[in-house]
Enzyme design. Structure first.
Site, PDB file in Angstrom:
ATOM      1  N   PRO A 279       0.793  -1.220   0.000  1.00 43.68           N
ATOM      2  CA  PRO A 279       0.000   0.000   0.000  1.00 43.68           C
ATOM      3  C   PRO A 279       0.825   1.270   0.000  1.00 43.68           C
ATOM      4  CG  PRO A 279      -0.343  -1.324   2.004  1.00 43.68           C
ATOM      5  CD  PRO A 279       0.859  -1.816   1.322  1.00 43.68           C
ATOM      6  N   GLU A 280       1.411   1.598  -1.119  1.00 51.69           N
ATOM      7  CA  GLU A 280       1.902   2.957  -1.311  1.00 51.69           C
ATOM      8  C   GLU A 280       0.796   3.682  -2.071  1.00 51.69           C
ATOM      9  OE1 GLU A 280       6.003   3.229  -2.633  1.00 51.69           O
ATOM     10  OE2 GLU A 280       6.461   1.257  -1.826  1.00 51.69           O
TER      11      GLU A 280
END
Length: 296
Positions: A2-3
């Site tokens: 999750p960037e």
DNA sequence: ATCGGATCCTGTCCGC
DNA sequence: TGCGGACAGGATCCGA
């Protein structure tokens, strides 16, 4: 992973199911993730309509019709998946196949939408994620969002802005780019990728791509362009691969990217004409991948 | 004031 | 096959 691009991909995947739907019930299956769920979150969400799904940096924003917003951060291992139809529709065995990881399903949005009944399920084995709820008008004052730097996708990010931030900093470029107060949304992977594209060595002091008067150098210009490109490409890749992912297993998780330098230790550098081999070093306790030949 | 390092937690992978 | 250690996409807190 999750960037920013992954969270944006999740947002786009969830939007058709969640926007315009009513939260029949928010089911919290434990009292905390990384932090306790906010007091009364279930009650505050139950019965509300979801008016929009947004994103700021790596945070997913669920806007409700009473002017509040649920903030969700996926931490390291958080993911959402969608299940359609009533729970009882799933035969036991099939249901089991659908949820191999059920013990890490921590929050379930039971929804009633234009397309029927569904559940949006938050799963997070490591529980580094967290949720909060705020009034929309005060969202920028929320401790998690306060002071975040500009989105790398918008006009706010510029070489001039970053030059100002980096002026005088002895901190390595790698750490400066991971600092969410400088730019919001970059993580370990895309920082490595952006520095590789810009041919900049991650250990270089941030101030070395700024002039004495705090103006951006050519290298800074190239870095900012690289950041924009890396993020835009990743969002594009997410959008296109998401479709298949939904069709195959009904889940909205992460998808395998092909990276240029991240996780490629000992493999040939992919810069055209470069004979280098990707190296791995540790900076501030985290892996950095770079090419010692073409990144200077 | 600015750093790096330790920390939260579980799962996976690799070498013995 | 089991077991131990290293490692993983993040962000905060603490101490130098």
């Amino acid at each position: 992973m999750p960037e920013l691009p992954e969270v944006e991909t999740v947002r786009r995947g969830l939007a058709p199911t969640m926007e315009g739907a009513r939260i029949v019930r928010l089911e919290l299956r434990r009292k905390d993730l990384r932090f306790p769920f906010p007091e009364g979150l279930e009650a505050r969400a139950t019965g509300r309509n979801i008016v929009a799904l947004g994103r700021r940096a790596k945070y997913l924003l669920i806007d409700l019709d009473d002017g509040t917003t649920i903030i969700s951060h996926l931490g390291m291992s958080g993911s959402f998946r969608i299940e359609a139809g009533p729970v009882s529709d799933w035969p036991g065995e099939f249901h089991h196949l659908q949820s191999k990881d059920e013990k890490h399903d921590h929050a379930i949005f039971h929804l009633e939408g234009p397309h029927g009944i569904s559940r949006v399920i938050y799963n997070d084995p490591r529980r580094f994620g967290f949720m909060d709820v705020v009034h929309r008008s005060e969202i920028d004052l929320n401790p998690f969002l306060f002071g975040l730097g500009p989105e790398p996708t918008g006009n706010e990010l510029s070489a001039a802005y970053l030059a100002e931030r980096f002026m005088g900093k002895t901190q390595p470029l790698k750490s400066a780019l991971l600092d969410q107060k400088n730019i919001a949304g970059l993580g370990n992977i895309y920082v490595c990728e952006a520095l590789w594209r810009a041919h900049l060595r991650p250990a270089r002091a941030a101030a070395t791509i700024v002039t004495k008067t705090g103006k951006p150098t050519k290298q800074m210009e190239l870095l900012v362009a690289s950041i924009r490109d890396v993020i835009a490409d990743a969002i594009k890749a997410g959008g296109s691969s998401l479709r298949d992912h939904i069709q195959t297993d009904g889940s909205l998780g992460y998808f395998q990217h092909s990276f240029s330098v991240y996780d490629r230790e000992s493999l040939p550098c992919r810069t055209p004409g470069c004979s280098g081999t990707v190296a791995r070093i540790v900076q501030a306790g985290r892996s950095t991948f770079y090419c010692p030949v073409c990144q200077k």
